[in-house]
Motif scaffolding. Structure first.
Motif, PDB file in Angstrom:
ATOM      1  N   GLY A  86      53.636  15.171  -8.542  1.00 39.76           N
ATOM      2  CA  GLY A  86      53.177  16.560  -8.623  1.00 39.76           C
ATOM      3  C   GLY A  86      52.494  17.024  -7.351  1.00 39.76           C
ATOM      4  N   ILE A  87      51.812  16.132  -6.673  1.00 41.22           N
ATOM      5  CA  ILE A  87      51.193  16.477  -5.384  1.00 41.22           C
ATOM      6  C   ILE A  87      52.285  16.764  -4.361  1.00 41.22           C
ATOM      7  CG2 ILE A  87      49.826  15.559  -3.459  1.00 41.22           C
ATOM      8  CD1 ILE A  87      48.219  13.972  -5.621  1.00 41.22           C
ATOM      9  N   GLU A  88      53.306  15.907  -4.342  1.00 40.92           N
ATOM     10  CA  GLU A  88      54.416  16.096  -3.397  1.00 40.92           C
ATOM     11  C   GLU A  88      55.172  17.401  -3.629  1.00 40.92           C
ATOM     12  OE1 GLU A  88      56.977  12.666  -3.440  1.00 40.92           O
ATOM     13  OE2 GLU A  88      55.332  11.316  -2.921  1.00 40.92           O
ATOM     14  N   LEU A 131      57.061   2.429 -19.084  1.00 42.65           N
ATOM     15  CA  LEU A 131      56.920   3.681 -19.799  1.00 42.65           C
ATOM     16  C   LEU A 131      57.517   4.773 -18.930  1.00 42.65           C
ATOM     17  CD1 LEU A 131      55.591   5.293 -22.126  1.00 42.65           C
ATOM     18  CD2 LEU A 131      53.570   5.439 -20.700  1.00 42.65           C
ATOM     19  N   THR A 132      58.529   5.459 -19.423  1.00 43.22           N
ATOM     20  CA  THR A 132      59.142   6.523 -18.629  1.00 43.22           C
ATOM     21  C   THR A 132      59.263   7.793 -19.457  1.00 43.22           C
ATOM     22  OG1 THR A 132      61.360   5.761 -19.229  1.00 43.22           O
ATOM     23  CG2 THR A 132      60.463   4.972 -17.146  1.00 43.22           C
ATOM     24  N   VAL A 133      58.988   8.880 -18.811  1.00 48.57           N
ATOM     25  CA  VAL A 133      59.115  10.206 -19.396  1.00 48.57           C
ATOM     26  C   VAL A 133      59.848  11.049 -18.368  1.00 48.57           C
ATOM     27  CG1 VAL A 133      57.844  12.203 -20.250  1.00 48.57           C
ATOM     28  CG2 VAL A 133      56.971   9.917 -20.687  1.00 48.57           C
ATOM     29  N   ASP A 134      60.845  11.804 -18.814  1.00 51.20           N
ATOM     30  CA  ASP A 134      61.657  12.604 -17.895  1.00 51.20           C
ATOM     31  C   ASP A 134      61.089  14.006 -17.705  1.00 51.20           C
ATOM     32  OD1 ASP A 134      63.527  10.537 -17.604  1.00 51.20           O
ATOM     33  OD2 ASP A 134      64.617  11.156 -19.386  1.00 51.20           O
ATOM     34  N   GLY A 135      61.554  14.655 -16.642  1.00 50.12           N
ATOM     35  CA  GLY A 135      61.189  16.037 -16.367  1.00 50.12           C
ATOM     36  C   GLY A 135      60.391  16.156 -15.090  1.00 50.12           C
ATOM     37  N   PRO A 136      60.097  17.397 -14.701  1.00 51.72           N
ATOM     38  CA  PRO A 136      59.265  17.610 -13.513  1.00 51.72           C
ATOM     39  C   PRO A 136      57.846  17.120 -13.785  1.00 51.72           C
ATOM     40  CG  PRO A 136      59.739  19.712 -14.590  1.00 51.72           C
ATOM     41  CD  PRO A 136      60.532  18.654 -15.303  1.00 51.72           C
ATOM     42  N   PRO A 137      57.096  16.777 -12.739  1.00 54.64           N
ATOM     43  CA  PRO A 137      55.771  16.167 -12.941  1.00 54.64           C
ATOM     44  C   PRO A 137      54.824  16.984 -13.806  1.00 54.64           C
ATOM     45  CG  PRO A 137      56.174  16.620 -10.605  1.00 54.64           C
ATOM     46  CD  PRO A 137      57.423  16.933 -11.341  1.00 54.64           C
ATOM     47  N   GLU A 138      54.848  18.297 -13.679  1.00 57.26           N
ATOM     48  CA  GLU A 138      53.915  19.113 -14.468  1.00 57.26           C
ATOM     49  C   GLU A 138      54.210  19.003 -15.966  1.00 57.26           C
ATOM     50  OE1 GLU A 138      57.013  22.080 -12.813  1.00 57.26           O
ATOM     51  OE2 GLU A 138      56.049  20.227 -12.199  1.00 57.26           O
ATOM     52  N   LEU A 176      43.237  19.769 -11.698  1.00 58.32           N
ATOM     53  CA  LEU A 176      44.408  19.102 -11.155  1.00 58.32           C
ATOM     54  C   LEU A 176      45.542  20.065 -10.811  1.00 58.32           C
ATOM     55  CD1 LEU A 176      45.871  16.430 -10.503  1.00 58.32           C
ATOM     56  CD2 LEU A 176      46.523  16.319 -12.920  1.00 58.32           C
ATOM     57  N   TYR A 177      45.831  21.003 -11.690  1.00 60.07           N
ATOM     58  CA  TYR A 177      46.964  21.914 -11.493  1.00 60.07           C
ATOM     59  C   TYR A 177      46.626  22.972 -10.448  1.00 60.07           C
ATOM     60  CZ  TYR A 177      49.815  20.224 -15.366  1.00 60.07           C
ATOM     61  OH  TYR A 177      50.622  19.463 -16.181  1.00 60.07           O
ATOM     62  N   VAL A 178      47.573  23.262  -9.569  1.00 59.86           N
ATOM     63  CA  VAL A 178      47.389  24.304  -8.559  1.00 59.86           C
ATOM     64  C   VAL A 178      47.353  25.663  -9.247  1.00 59.86           C
ATOM     65  CG1 VAL A 178      48.447  25.439  -6.575  1.00 59.86           C
ATOM     66  CG2 VAL A 178      48.423  22.936  -6.712  1.00 59.86           C
ATOM     67  N   ASP A 179      48.298  25.896 -10.144  1.00 60.89           N
ATOM     68  CA  ASP A 179      48.339  27.136 -10.919  1.00 60.89           C
ATOM     69  C   ASP A 179      47.714  26.880 -12.292  1.00 60.89           C
ATOM     70  OD1 ASP A 179      49.658  28.580  -8.876  1.00 60.89           O
ATOM     71  OD2 ASP A 179      51.587  27.766  -9.512  1.00 60.89           O
ATOM     72  N   GLU A 180      47.804  27.867 -13.150  1.00 59.35           N
ATOM     73  CA  GLU A 180      47.263  27.747 -14.503  1.00 59.35           C
ATOM     74  C   GLU A 180      47.859  26.522 -15.208  1.00 59.35           C
ATOM     75  OE1 GLU A 180      44.853  29.003 -17.633  1.00 59.35           O
ATOM     76  OE2 GLU A 180      44.999  29.899 -15.653  1.00 59.35           O
ATOM     77  N   PRO A 181      47.015  25.634 -15.709  1.00 63.46           N
ATOM     78  CA  PRO A 181      47.554  24.443 -16.379  1.00 63.46           C
ATOM     79  C   PRO A 181      48.113  24.786 -17.754  1.00 63.46           C
ATOM     80  CG  PRO A 181      45.198  24.463 -16.564  1.00 63.46           C
ATOM     81  CD  PRO A 181      45.572  25.622 -15.685  1.00 63.46           C
ATOM     82  N   PRO A 182      49.120  24.048 -18.192  1.00 62.70           N
ATOM     83  CA  PRO A 182      49.608  24.259 -19.559  1.00 62.70           C
ATOM     84  C   PRO A 182      48.586  23.700 -20.544  1.00 62.70           C
ATOM     85  CG  PRO A 182      50.708  22.383 -18.569  1.00 62.70           C
ATOM     86  CD  PRO A 182      49.844  22.992 -17.503  1.00 62.70           C
ATOM     87  N   THR A 183      48.704  24.107 -21.779  1.00 58.08           N
ATOM     88  CA  THR A 183      47.830  23.549 -22.803  1.00 58.08           C
ATOM     89  C   THR A 183      48.614  22.488 -23.561  1.00 58.08           C
ATOM     90  OG1 THR A 183      48.486  25.268 -24.352  1.00 58.08           O
ATOM     91  CG2 THR A 183      46.485  25.657 -23.079  1.00 58.08           C
ATOM     92  N   LEU A 184      47.893  21.576 -24.141  1.00 58.39           N
ATOM     93  CA  LEU A 184      48.530  20.577 -24.983  1.00 58.39           C
ATOM     94  C   LEU A 184      49.031  21.278 -26.239  1.00 58.39           C
ATOM     95  CD1 LEU A 184      45.817  17.828 -24.555  1.00 58.39           C
ATOM     96  CD2 LEU A 184      48.041  17.908 -23.452  1.00 58.39           C
ATOM     97  N   SER A 185      50.082  20.766 -26.843  1.00 57.03           N
ATOM     98  CA  SER A 185      50.665  21.438 -27.992  1.00 57.03           C
ATOM     99  C   SER A 185      49.666  21.510 -29.132  1.00 57.03           C
ATOM    100  CB  SER A 185      51.940  20.714 -28.451  1.00 57.03           C
ATOM    101  OG  SER A 185      51.608  19.518 -29.107  1.00 57.03           O
ATOM    102  N   ALA A 186      49.797  22.569 -29.935  1.00 54.03           N
ATOM    103  CA  ALA A 186      48.882  22.778 -31.056  1.00 54.03           C
ATOM    104  C   ALA A 186      48.937  21.597 -32.026  1.00 54.03           C
ATOM    105  CB  ALA A 186      49.225  24.076 -31.792  1.00 54.03           C
ATOM    106  N   GLU A 187      50.126  21.027 -32.211  1.00 56.97           N
ATOM    107  CA  GLU A 187      50.294  19.876 -33.101  1.00 56.97           C
ATOM    108  C   GLU A 187      49.421  18.710 -32.662  1.00 56.97           C
ATOM    109  OE1 GLU A 187      53.277  16.194 -33.655  1.00 56.97           O
ATOM    110  OE2 GLU A 187      54.066  17.980 -32.699  1.00 56.97           O
ATOM    111  N   VAL A 188      49.342  18.504 -31.362  1.00 60.06           N
ATOM    112  CA  VAL A 188      48.552  17.398 -30.812  1.00 60.06           C
ATOM    113  C   VAL A 188      47.073  17.676 -30.944  1.00 60.06           C
ATOM    114  CG1 VAL A 188      47.957  16.235 -28.653  1.00 60.06           C
ATOM    115  CG2 VAL A 188      50.334  16.602 -29.232  1.00 60.06           C
ATOM    116  N   CYS A 189      46.678  18.926 -30.791  1.00 62.03           N
ATOM    117  CA  CYS A 189      45.258  19.283 -30.770  1.00 62.03           C
ATOM    118  C   CYS A 189      44.645  19.403 -32.167  1.00 62.03           C
ATOM    119  CB  CYS A 189      45.069  20.584 -30.008  1.00 62.03           C
ATOM    120  SG  CYS A 189      45.460  20.404 -28.252  1.00 62.03           S
TER     121      CYS A 189
END
Length: 142
Positions: free
Chosen positions: A77-79, A8-15, A127-140
């Protein structure tokens, strides 16, 4: 004999990858609720597989692949300094467990909302050092 080897692979930065991985599984939960006759949960399949080691290994492999990708994403993300946890694997198992709970509840005509809420309100902020993102409204949305 290995049945499932796909990674299973997903691209992008860890956050961003973490959110995509969570949303991927939560979307699946939403689809389960839309089915007239929901499929059995992975837990039910595993519990009723009896002596079918091939099926049990396949189901375990699916779950472990997902947890491994979550763990790798959290470690990345820790790194890079976006996540802060001393236990990335335990955090991954917690997230996977919450989603698994949502899947079970959805397969029994229940709401997945308490599990999504727990992820957004407790796990991601821790988990997030800064403000965490929210899950998309579609998902929620239910």
């Amino acid at each position: 004999m290995t049945i499932l080897k796909k990674k299973l692979t997903v691209d992008g930065p860890p956050e961003e990858r973490l959110i995509k991985l969570l949303e991927l599984r939560i979307r699946g939960v939403k689809k389960i609720r839309q089915l007239e006759v929901p499929p059995p949960s992975l837990q039910l399949l595993a519990a009723t597989s009896g002596n079918d080691d091939t099926l049990r290994q396949a189901l375990d492999g699916l779950y472990e692949t997902y947890v491994a990708e979550l763990t790798a994403t959290i470690r990345d993300g820790i790194e890079t300094g976006v996540f802060d946890t001393e236990k990335p694997e335990r955090t991954a198992w917690t997230l996977a467990g919450l989603i698994q709970g949502a899947e079970v509840r959805a397969s029994h005509d229940g709401s997945r909302e308490p599990f999504v809420w727990g992820i957004e309100e407790y796990v991601l902020p821790a988990l997030y050092v800064d403000e965490p993102p929210t899950l998309s409204a579609e998902v929620c949305e239910e």
